[in-house]
Design a protein around this motif. Sequence first.
Motif, PDB file in Angstrom:
ATOM      1  N   LEU A  82       0.831  -1.206   0.000  1.00 49.66           N
ATOM      2  CA  LEU A  82       0.000   0.000   0.000  1.00 49.66           C
ATOM      3  C   LEU A  82       0.865   1.256   0.000  1.00 49.66           C
ATOM      4  O   LEU A  82       0.550   2.240  -0.676  1.00 49.66           O
ATOM      5  CB  LEU A  82      -0.934  -0.003   1.211  1.00 49.66           C
ATOM      6  CG  LEU A  82      -2.070  -1.035   1.184  1.00 49.66           C
ATOM      7  CD1 LEU A  82      -2.838  -1.016   2.499  1.00 49.66           C
ATOM      8  CD2 LEU A  82      -3.017  -0.763   0.019  1.00 49.66           C
ATOM      9  N   GLU A  83       1.960   1.219   0.749  1.00 45.86           N
ATOM     10  CA  GLU A  83       2.844   2.383   0.793  1.00 45.86           C
ATOM     11  C   GLU A  83       3.500   2.631  -0.560  1.00 45.86           C
ATOM     12  O   GLU A  83       3.730   3.779  -0.947  1.00 45.86           O
ATOM     13  CB  GLU A  83       3.898   2.193   1.884  1.00 45.86           C
ATOM     14  CG  GLU A  83       3.313   2.286   3.289  1.00 45.86           C
ATOM     15  CD  GLU A  83       4.353   2.137   4.374  1.00 45.86           C
ATOM     16  OE1 GLU A  83       5.482   1.682   4.051  1.00 45.86           O
ATOM     17  OE2 GLU A  83       4.052   2.466   5.533  1.00 45.86           O
ATOM     18  N   ILE A  87      -0.094   5.151  -0.260  1.00 45.59           N
ATOM     19  CA  ILE A  87      -1.185   5.180   0.719  1.00 45.59           C
ATOM     20  C   ILE A  87      -0.594   4.922   2.103  1.00 45.59           C
ATOM     21  O   ILE A  87      -0.106   3.831   2.389  1.00 45.59           O
ATOM     22  CB  ILE A  87      -2.258   4.133   0.378  1.00 45.59           C
ATOM     23  CG1 ILE A  87      -2.816   4.412  -1.020  1.00 45.59           C
ATOM     24  CG2 ILE A  87      -3.382   4.147   1.411  1.00 45.59           C
ATOM     25  CD1 ILE A  87      -3.756   3.361  -1.529  1.00 45.59           C
ATOM     26  N   TYR A  88      -0.653   5.933   2.962  1.00 44.69           N
ATOM     27  CA  TYR A  88      -0.006   5.867   4.262  1.00 44.69           C
ATOM     28  C   TYR A  88      -0.994   6.129   5.396  1.00 44.69           C
ATOM     29  O   TYR A  88      -2.020   6.772   5.225  1.00 44.69           O
ATOM     30  CB  TYR A  88       1.115   6.904   4.356  1.00 44.69           C
ATOM     31  CG  TYR A  88       2.197   6.755   3.308  1.00 44.69           C
ATOM     32  CD1 TYR A  88       3.287   5.922   3.526  1.00 44.69           C
ATOM     33  CD2 TYR A  88       2.117   7.447   2.102  1.00 44.69           C
ATOM     34  CE1 TYR A  88       4.282   5.785   2.576  1.00 44.69           C
ATOM     35  CE2 TYR A  88       3.111   7.315   1.140  1.00 44.69           C
ATOM     36  CZ  TYR A  88       4.192   6.480   1.387  1.00 44.69           C
ATOM     37  OH  TYR A  88       5.167   6.343   0.439  1.00 44.69           O
ATOM     38  N   ASP A  91      -5.038   7.080   5.739  1.00 44.06           N
ATOM     39  CA  ASP A  91      -5.643   6.624   4.490  1.00 44.06           C
ATOM     40  C   ASP A  91      -5.522   5.108   4.344  1.00 44.06           C
ATOM     41  O   ASP A  91      -6.425   4.447   3.828  1.00 44.06           O
ATOM     42  CB  ASP A  91      -4.985   7.314   3.292  1.00 44.06           C
ATOM     43  CG  ASP A  91      -5.304   8.799   3.239  1.00 44.06           C
ATOM     44  OD1 ASP A  91      -6.248   9.229   3.929  1.00 44.06           O
ATOM     45  OD2 ASP A  91      -4.607   9.533   2.515  1.00 44.06           O
ATOM     46  N   ARG A  92      -4.411   4.562   4.807  1.00 42.40           N
ATOM     47  CA  ARG A  92      -4.212   3.116   4.732  1.00 42.40           C
ATOM     48  C   ARG A  92      -5.253   2.390   5.576  1.00 42.40           C
ATOM     49  O   ARG A  92      -5.879   1.431   5.132  1.00 42.40           O
ATOM     50  CB  ARG A  92      -2.802   2.778   5.216  1.00 42.40           C
ATOM     51  CG  ARG A  92      -2.459   1.301   5.156  1.00 42.40           C
ATOM     52  CD  ARG A  92      -1.020   1.094   5.570  1.00 42.40           C
ATOM     53  NE  ARG A  92      -0.815   1.260   6.987  1.00 42.40           N
ATOM     54  CZ  ARG A  92       0.301   1.739   7.533  1.00 42.40           C
ATOM     55  NH1 ARG A  92       1.291   2.145   6.774  1.00 42.40           N
ATOM     56  NH2 ARG A  92       0.427   1.830   8.835  1.00 42.40           N
ATOM     57  N   LEU A  95      -8.673   2.641   3.896  1.00 47.64           N
ATOM     58  CA  LEU A  95      -8.813   1.752   2.742  1.00 47.64           C
ATOM     59  C   LEU A  95      -9.045   0.312   3.197  1.00 47.64           C
ATOM     60  O   LEU A  95      -9.903  -0.395   2.651  1.00 47.64           O
ATOM     61  CB  LEU A  95      -7.574   1.831   1.853  1.00 47.64           C
ATOM     62  CG  LEU A  95      -7.618   0.971   0.579  1.00 47.64           C
ATOM     63  CD1 LEU A  95      -6.913   1.674  -0.578  1.00 47.64           C
ATOM     64  CD2 LEU A  95      -6.983  -0.403   0.796  1.00 47.64           C
ATOM     65  N   GLN A 114     -10.225   2.872  -5.466  1.00 45.51           N
ATOM     66  CA  GLN A 114      -9.849   3.357  -4.136  1.00 45.51           C
ATOM     67  C   GLN A 114      -8.454   3.977  -4.150  1.00 45.51           C
ATOM     68  O   GLN A 114      -8.216   5.004  -3.509  1.00 45.51           O
ATOM     69  CB  GLN A 114      -9.900   2.212  -3.121  1.00 45.51           C
ATOM     70  CG  GLN A 114     -11.294   1.711  -2.808  1.00 45.51           C
ATOM     71  CD  GLN A 114     -11.326   0.935  -1.507  1.00 45.51           C
ATOM     72  OE1 GLN A 114     -11.161   1.506  -0.430  1.00 45.51           O
ATOM     73  NE2 GLN A 114     -11.523  -0.375  -1.606  1.00 45.51           N
ATOM     74  N   TYR A 115      -7.529   3.358  -4.875  1.00 46.91           N
ATOM     75  CA  TYR A 115      -6.184   3.920  -4.968  1.00 46.91           C
ATOM     76  C   TYR A 115      -6.229   5.331  -5.544  1.00 46.91           C
ATOM     77  O   TYR A 115      -5.551   6.239  -5.056  1.00 46.91           O
ATOM     78  CB  TYR A 115      -5.286   3.043  -5.847  1.00 46.91           C
ATOM     79  CG  TYR A 115      -5.021   1.658  -5.297  1.00 46.91           C
ATOM     80  CD1 TYR A 115      -5.033   1.417  -3.928  1.00 46.91           C
ATOM     81  CD2 TYR A 115      -4.770   0.588  -6.160  1.00 46.91           C
ATOM     82  CE1 TYR A 115      -4.797   0.141  -3.430  1.00 46.91           C
ATOM     83  CE2 TYR A 115      -4.531  -0.683  -5.663  1.00 46.91           C
ATOM     84  CZ  TYR A 115      -4.549  -0.906  -4.298  1.00 46.91           C
ATOM     85  OH  TYR A 115      -4.317  -2.161  -3.811  1.00 46.91           O
ATOM     86  N   PHE A 118      -7.693   7.792  -2.851  1.00 43.94           N
ATOM     87  CA  PHE A 118      -6.763   8.171  -1.792  1.00 43.94           C
ATOM     88  C   PHE A 118      -5.564   8.937  -2.340  1.00 43.94           C
ATOM     89  O   PHE A 118      -4.987   9.774  -1.645  1.00 43.94           O
ATOM     90  CB  PHE A 118      -6.318   6.931  -1.008  1.00 43.94           C
ATOM     91  CG  PHE A 118      -7.385   6.409  -0.087  1.00 43.94           C
ATOM     92  CD1 PHE A 118      -7.753   7.122   1.043  1.00 43.94           C
ATOM     93  CD2 PHE A 118      -8.047   5.225  -0.363  1.00 43.94           C
ATOM     94  CE1 PHE A 118      -8.745   6.659   1.888  1.00 43.94           C
ATOM     95  CE2 PHE A 118      -9.044   4.752   0.474  1.00 43.94           C
ATOM     96  CZ  PHE A 118      -9.398   5.472   1.601  1.00 43.94           C
ATOM     97  N   ASP A 119      -5.201   8.659  -3.576  1.00 40.50           N
ATOM     98  CA  ASP A 119      -4.137   9.440  -4.203  1.00 40.50           C
ATOM     99  C   ASP A 119      -4.573  10.893  -4.365  1.00 40.50           C
ATOM    100  O   ASP A 119      -3.788  11.819  -4.132  1.00 40.50           O
ATOM    101  CB  ASP A 119      -3.776   8.847  -5.565  1.00 40.50           C
ATOM    102  CG  ASP A 119      -2.616   9.582  -6.219  1.00 40.50           C
ATOM    103  OD1 ASP A 119      -1.515   9.595  -5.636  1.00 40.50           O
ATOM    104  OD2 ASP A 119      -2.815  10.154  -7.309  1.00 40.50           O
ATOM    105  N   TYR A 122      -4.349  12.543  -1.031  1.00 40.56           N
ATOM    106  CA  TYR A 122      -2.955  12.832  -0.689  1.00 40.56           C
ATOM    107  C   TYR A 122      -2.451  14.061  -1.437  1.00 40.56           C
ATOM    108  O   TYR A 122      -1.812  14.940  -0.847  1.00 40.56           O
ATOM    109  CB  TYR A 122      -2.086  11.619  -1.014  1.00 40.56           C
ATOM    110  CG  TYR A 122      -0.609  11.878  -0.832  1.00 40.56           C
ATOM    111  CD1 TYR A 122      -0.047  11.946   0.441  1.00 40.56           C
ATOM    112  CD2 TYR A 122       0.222  12.066  -1.934  1.00 40.56           C
ATOM    113  CE1 TYR A 122       1.300  12.196   0.611  1.00 40.56           C
ATOM    114  CE2 TYR A 122       1.572  12.320  -1.773  1.00 40.56           C
ATOM    115  CZ  TYR A 122       2.109  12.377  -0.494  1.00 40.56           C
ATOM    116  OH  TYR A 122       3.444  12.635  -0.334  1.00 40.56           O
TER     117      TYR A 122
END
Length: 242
Positions: A82-83, A87-88, A91-92, A95, A114-115, A118-119, A122
């Motif tokens: 995920l990182e 995604i940290y 947010d991680r 998700l 979803q990626y 969250f991107d 970010y």
Amino acid sequence: MRPVLLIATIFFHLSVFSQKDSIYRPATLDEMFRQMDIVLSPAQIKLIRELPEDSIKKTNPYISDLTKDYDYYNDSKVVTDLEEKGIYYDDRYMLITVSYHRYLNGIDLKLDEQYRFFDSLYMGKVKRYEEALIRDSVDDKYIPLNLPDCFIELDKLLSPETKQRIKKNGVSGLHLSLGMYIRNRWQLWGGSRLKKYFLDLHGGFMHPESMSYVILKYYYQWLLGNKDAWRQWVIEQTKEKK
């Protein structure tokens, strides 16, 4: 049970399965979900399955505080994957929780979607942070440019009685009062031009509590009439960077 407490409980249980001295550590989301099926109680699983997805997402501002003490699996493959996708932290966790909700309901996880979501979150945070670094005010509060500007601003903000107490007693014991006020008002935890000032001088990393300590230390000298005492700290930082 409130949604935020449920999510905190989920990640507490996950941490038990994920500590460095444990045998099993999930490598994929699917493996993590199967462990959650085992670890969580039927009532917890029922609640998160039936909880509206929007309600889960509304807990996002609280995720960091609820889970920071249980983040013991940072080197597991599912987390590093995920990182790698950017995604940290909060947010991680969000998700994973949303995905588990969809898994329980037999809904497509739509991870690519979803990626992207969250991107975009970010990138929005990065943009707001970068904007804050150059603004002279945040939330309608003036942000000092440097140390002497801090002292000038504190002279305006503090009452004569408070300044007299500082001159008499020093700044010992002010970490959780005036120090906290400084950290919060001048966005030393988040982002501000004052934070950038300290980071630039200190070589890229400096804890916000250390920043407020420096401000208080030299404001005390400022009040005593040593108006240039702060320059020695700047000189020391410059030497250390060379």
